[in-house]
Write an enzyme that holds these catalytic residues in place. Structure first.
Site, PDB file in Angstrom:
ATOM      1  N   GLN A  33     -14.327  -8.999 -98.880  1.00 44.19           N
ATOM      2  CA  GLN A  33     -14.927  -7.112 -98.588  1.00 44.19           C
ATOM      3  C   GLN A  33     -13.094  -7.098 -98.476  1.00 44.19           C
ATOM      4  O   GLN A  33     -11.933  -7.051 -98.941  1.00 44.19           O
ATOM      5  CB  GLN A  33     -15.289  -6.806 -97.258  1.00 44.19           C
ATOM      6  CG  GLN A  33     -13.834  -7.851 -96.205  1.00 44.19           C
ATOM      7  CD  GLN A  33     -14.954  -7.785 -94.594  1.00 44.19           C
ATOM      8  OE1 GLN A  33     -16.103  -7.361 -94.632  1.00 44.19           O
ATOM      9  NE2 GLN A  33     -14.726  -8.971 -93.821  1.00 44.19           N
ATOM     10  N   HIS A  64     -15.949  -2.904 -77.222  1.00 44.65           N
ATOM     11  CA  HIS A  64     -15.578  -4.722 -76.992  1.00 44.65           C
ATOM     12  C   HIS A  64     -16.267  -4.330 -75.791  1.00 44.65           C
ATOM     13  O   HIS A  64     -16.787  -5.477 -75.266  1.00 44.65           O
ATOM     14  CB  HIS A  64     -14.301  -4.717 -77.135  1.00 44.65           C
ATOM     15  CG  HIS A  64     -14.335  -5.110 -78.265  1.00 44.65           C
ATOM     16  ND1 HIS A  64     -12.698  -4.305 -79.277  1.00 44.65           N
ATOM     17  CD2 HIS A  64     -14.861  -5.585 -80.400  1.00 44.65           C
ATOM     18  CE1 HIS A  64     -13.154  -4.093 -80.758  1.00 44.65           C
ATOM     19  NE2 HIS A  64     -14.110  -5.386 -80.801  1.00 44.65           N
ATOM     20  N   GLU A 108     -15.643 -16.317 -87.701  1.00 45.44           N
ATOM     21  CA  GLU A 108     -15.612 -15.327 -88.711  1.00 45.44           C
ATOM     22  C   GLU A 108     -15.259 -15.685 -90.087  1.00 45.44           C
ATOM     23  O   GLU A 108     -14.762 -16.422 -89.830  1.00 45.44           O
ATOM     24  CB  GLU A 108     -14.144 -14.322 -88.397  1.00 45.44           C
ATOM     25  CG  GLU A 108     -12.912 -13.240 -89.709  1.00 45.44           C
ATOM     26  CD  GLU A 108     -14.133 -12.446 -89.722  1.00 45.44           C
ATOM     27  OE1 GLU A 108     -14.480 -11.833 -88.897  1.00 45.44           O
ATOM     28  OE2 GLU A 108     -14.732 -12.512 -90.879  1.00 45.44           O
ATOM     29  N   ASP A 139     -18.910 -19.384 -92.678  1.00 44.53           N
ATOM     30  CA  ASP A 139     -20.227 -17.909 -92.253  1.00 44.53           C
ATOM     31  C   ASP A 139     -20.566 -18.731 -91.130  1.00 44.53           C
ATOM     32  O   ASP A 139     -21.396 -19.973 -90.204  1.00 44.53           O
ATOM     33  CB  ASP A 139     -21.219 -18.816 -93.622  1.00 44.53           C
ATOM     34  CG  ASP A 139     -22.374 -18.544 -92.844  1.00 44.53           C
ATOM     35  OD1 ASP A 139     -23.234 -18.600 -93.758  1.00 44.53           O
ATOM     36  OD2 ASP A 139     -22.704 -17.025 -92.778  1.00 44.53           O
ATOM     37  N   GLY A 140     -21.462 -17.835 -90.062  1.00 45.56           N
ATOM     38  CA  GLY A 140     -21.261 -18.217 -88.847  1.00 45.56           C
ATOM     39  C   GLY A 140     -22.719 -18.001 -88.920  1.00 45.56           C
ATOM     40  O   GLY A 140     -23.594 -19.789 -87.651  1.00 45.56           O
ATOM     41  N   ASP A 157     -21.201 -10.311 -83.000  1.00 44.27           N
ATOM     42  CA  ASP A 157     -20.316  -9.390 -83.604  1.00 44.27           C
ATOM     43  C   ASP A 157     -19.965  -8.943 -85.557  1.00 44.27           C
ATOM     44  O   ASP A 157     -18.746  -9.077 -85.760  1.00 44.27           O
ATOM     45  CB  ASP A 157     -19.327  -9.015 -83.812  1.00 44.27           C
ATOM     46  CG  ASP A 157     -17.550  -7.139 -83.264  1.00 44.27           C
ATOM     47  OD1 ASP A 157     -16.856  -7.490 -82.415  1.00 44.27           O
ATOM     48  OD2 ASP A 157     -18.718  -6.690 -83.673  1.00 44.27           O
ATOM     49  N   THR A 159     -20.715  -7.078 -89.368  1.00 44.45           N
ATOM     50  CA  THR A 159     -20.744  -6.149 -89.942  1.00 44.45           C
ATOM     51  C   THR A 159     -22.124  -5.288 -89.848  1.00 44.45           C
ATOM     52  O   THR A 159     -23.016  -5.847 -89.762  1.00 44.45           O
ATOM     53  CB  THR A 159     -20.069  -5.811 -91.484  1.00 44.45           C
ATOM     54  OG1 THR A 159     -20.166  -8.002 -91.709  1.00 44.45           O
ATOM     55  CG2 THR A 159     -18.259  -6.379 -91.385  1.00 44.45           C
ATOM     56  N   ASP A 160     -22.264  -4.507 -90.615  1.00 47.13           N
ATOM     57  CA  ASP A 160     -23.692  -4.172 -91.140  1.00 47.13           C
ATOM     58  C   ASP A 160     -24.367  -5.287 -92.334  1.00 47.13           C
ATOM     59  O   ASP A 160     -23.257  -5.841 -92.532  1.00 47.13           O
ATOM     60  CB  ASP A 160     -23.576  -2.867 -91.991  1.00 47.13           C
ATOM     61  CG  ASP A 160     -22.849  -1.553 -91.583  1.00 47.13           C
ATOM     62  OD1 ASP A 160     -22.631  -0.475 -91.817  1.00 47.13           O
ATOM     63  OD2 ASP A 160     -22.911  -2.018 -89.812  1.00 47.13           O
ATOM     64  N   PRO A 164     -21.935 -11.146 -96.623  1.00 44.44           N
ATOM     65  CA  PRO A 164     -22.730 -12.080 -96.017  1.00 44.44           C
ATOM     66  C   PRO A 164     -23.030 -12.108 -94.530  1.00 44.44           C
ATOM     67  O   PRO A 164     -23.253 -13.341 -94.107  1.00 44.44           O
ATOM     68  CB  PRO A 164     -20.556 -12.685 -95.825  1.00 44.44           C
ATOM     69  CG  PRO A 164     -20.358 -10.881 -96.013  1.00 44.44           C
ATOM     70  CD  PRO A 164     -20.675 -10.381 -97.239  1.00 44.44           C
TER      71      PRO A 164
HETATM   72  N1  SAM Z   1     -18.054  -3.677 -84.265  1.00 46.32           N
HETATM   73  C1  SAM Z   1     -17.827  -4.005 -86.151  1.00 46.32           C
HETATM   74  C2  SAM Z   1     -19.465  -3.655 -86.539  1.00 46.32           C
HETATM   75  O1  SAM Z   1     -20.163  -3.135 -85.334  1.00 46.32           O
HETATM   76  O2  SAM Z   1     -19.875  -2.821 -87.103  1.00 46.32           O
HETATM   77  C3  SAM Z   1     -18.099  -4.970 -86.820  1.00 46.32           C
HETATM   78  C4  SAM Z   1     -16.735  -5.632 -86.211  1.00 46.32           C
HETATM   79  S1  SAM Z   1     -15.946  -7.292 -87.258  1.00 46.32           S
HETATM   80  C5  SAM Z   1     -14.302  -6.564 -88.046  1.00 46.32           C
HETATM   81  C6  SAM Z   1     -17.705  -8.088 -88.399  1.00 46.32           C
HETATM   82  C7  SAM Z   1     -17.019  -9.687 -88.367  1.00 46.32           C
HETATM   83  O3  SAM Z   1     -18.144  -9.612 -89.130  1.00 46.32           O
HETATM   84  C8  SAM Z   1     -15.845  -9.234 -90.256  1.00 46.32           C
HETATM   85  O4  SAM Z   1     -14.978  -9.179 -89.457  1.00 46.32           O
HETATM   86  C9  SAM Z   1     -16.917  -9.692 -91.297  1.00 46.32           C
HETATM   87  O5  SAM Z   1     -15.712 -10.476 -92.222  1.00 46.32           O
HETATM   88  C10 SAM Z   1     -17.692 -10.530 -90.451  1.00 46.32           C
HETATM   89  N2  SAM Z   1     -18.636 -11.051 -90.650  1.00 46.32           N
HETATM   90  C11 SAM Z   1     -19.457 -10.818 -91.438  1.00 46.32           C
HETATM   91  N3  SAM Z   1     -20.102 -11.562 -91.993  1.00 46.32           N
HETATM   92  C12 SAM Z   1     -20.093 -12.974 -91.521  1.00 46.32           C
HETATM   93  C13 SAM Z   1     -20.266 -14.107 -91.723  1.00 46.32           C
HETATM   94  N4  SAM Z   1     -22.127 -14.563 -92.481  1.00 46.32           N
HETATM   95  N5  SAM Z   1     -19.707 -15.157 -90.382  1.00 46.32           N
HETATM   96  C14 SAM Z   1     -18.675 -15.203 -90.134  1.00 46.32           C
HETATM   97  N6  SAM Z   1     -18.665 -13.247 -89.896  1.00 46.32           N
HETATM   98  C15 SAM Z   1     -18.804 -12.735 -90.762  1.00 46.32           C
END
Ligand code: SAM
Length: 276
Positions: A33, A64, A108, A139-140, A157, A159-160, A164
């Site tokens: 991203q 948080h 993450e 990947d979580g 926690d 992203t939308d 990923p």
């Molecule tokens: N609090 C924010 C929200 O509600 O939108 C999200 C915060 S945090 C920055 C979201 C993180 O999820 C990002 O850093 C992104 O890289 C991570 N992410 C997205 N898909 C993921 C996955 N499949 N496994 C692990 N991390 C992932």
């Protein structure tokens, strides 16, 4: 509004939220991203991923604290905690406030998010330096699938649900999270905006209920100014939890306490209707 001074998040090409910035501190494309960080007067430093507000120094404490403390209040002394996503470190910083926690794993997918937040959001990411914290860049969904029966608390926690993060809103992922919990373990998911992502929110609640059981999934709410529509939802998946039950008092937080805990689970009428 000239783009040289204003960052504008356009949401689904119909609404926008903007903040005037003094300086752009970081702007790089990772494997996953675009990562930007701005210095602003109104909201402090702001992390933007793929053009979306993620964290601001002004309101990060609300998100948080509300992602972490309700679950900490209802889970019997969680020792092993997993956070999926959360690369800004804000959730980790809240979890390590509990001395009974032995280990926090942050899974993450994007190292650039962690590195940028360590450098430019030092207060939000401070918890990453705690000796109990391990950061895994994976990947979580894959990570949690390989770890059945390992964690007392899992916080998602993400992203939308695009790119990923899409998998993190699938029923299969919810099942892997449940399977990765130890006896008595609980999970929390950020489940988007009841105002502007009603379908995503309702779908998430429905799928979570299919996996965790309809009596064990409890939506709760908080207002996050930088997120589309402000009102934001989370889902606490905890067997035997009663939303009306009193929570233990927690001192020295800036948003959450036992009154806020009880109020947060009181869904506004329009949300109750949409979940019926
Ligand atoms: N609090 C924010 C929200 O509600 O939108 C999200 C915060 S945090 C920055 C979201 C993180 O999820 C990002 O850093 C992104 O890289 C991570 N992410 C997205 N898909 C993921 C996955 N499949 N496994 C692990 N991390 C992932």
């Amino acid at each position: 509004m000239n783009e040289k001074e204003w960052f504008i998040e356009i949401f689904e090409d119909r609404t926008a939220f903007s903040v005037r910035y003094d300086k752009k501190l970081f702007d790089k494309q990772s494997d996953f991203q675009r990562v930007e960080i701005f210095e602003t007067q109104a909201m402090g430093r702001v992390l933007i991923l793929n053009g979306c507000f993620m964290v601001t120094e002004k309101d990060a404490f609300v998100y948080h604290e509300m992602l972490v403390h309700p679950a900490m209040a209802v889970t019997r002394e969680p020792k092993k905690v997993l956070i999926i996503g959360g690369g800004d470190g804000g959730a980790v910083t809240e979890v390590i406030k509990y001395p009974h926690v032995d280990s926090v794993t942050l899974c993450e997918i994007d190292p650039m998010v962690v590195e940028a937040c360590r450098e430019y959001l030092p207060e939000v990411s401070a918890g990453l330096d705690d000796p109990r914290v391990e950061v895994v860049y994976r990947d979580g969904a894959a990570f949690v699938q390989e770890r059945p029966n390992q964690f007392d608390l899992i916080l998602v926690d993400s992203t939308d649900p695009v790119g990923p993060a899409k998998i993190l809103f699938e029923k299969s992922f919810y099942q892997w999270v449940m399977d990765s919990l130890r006896e008595g373990g609980n999970a929390v998911f950020q489940t988007e905006s009841p105002f502007f992502m009603e379908d995503v929110f309702c779908e998430a609640v429905k799928k979570l209920k299919k996996v965790f059981g309809s009596q064990s999934v409890h939506p709760y709410f908080a207002t996050i100014p930088c997120y589309p529509g402000g009102l934001w939802s989370f889902c606490l998946c905890a067997e035997g939890f009663e939303p009306g039950q009193a929570a233990p008092e927690v001192e020295s937080l800036r948003y959450y306490d036992r009154r806020v805990h009880q109020a947060a689970f009181a869904a506004p009428v329009f949300v109750k209707e949409m979940l019926r």
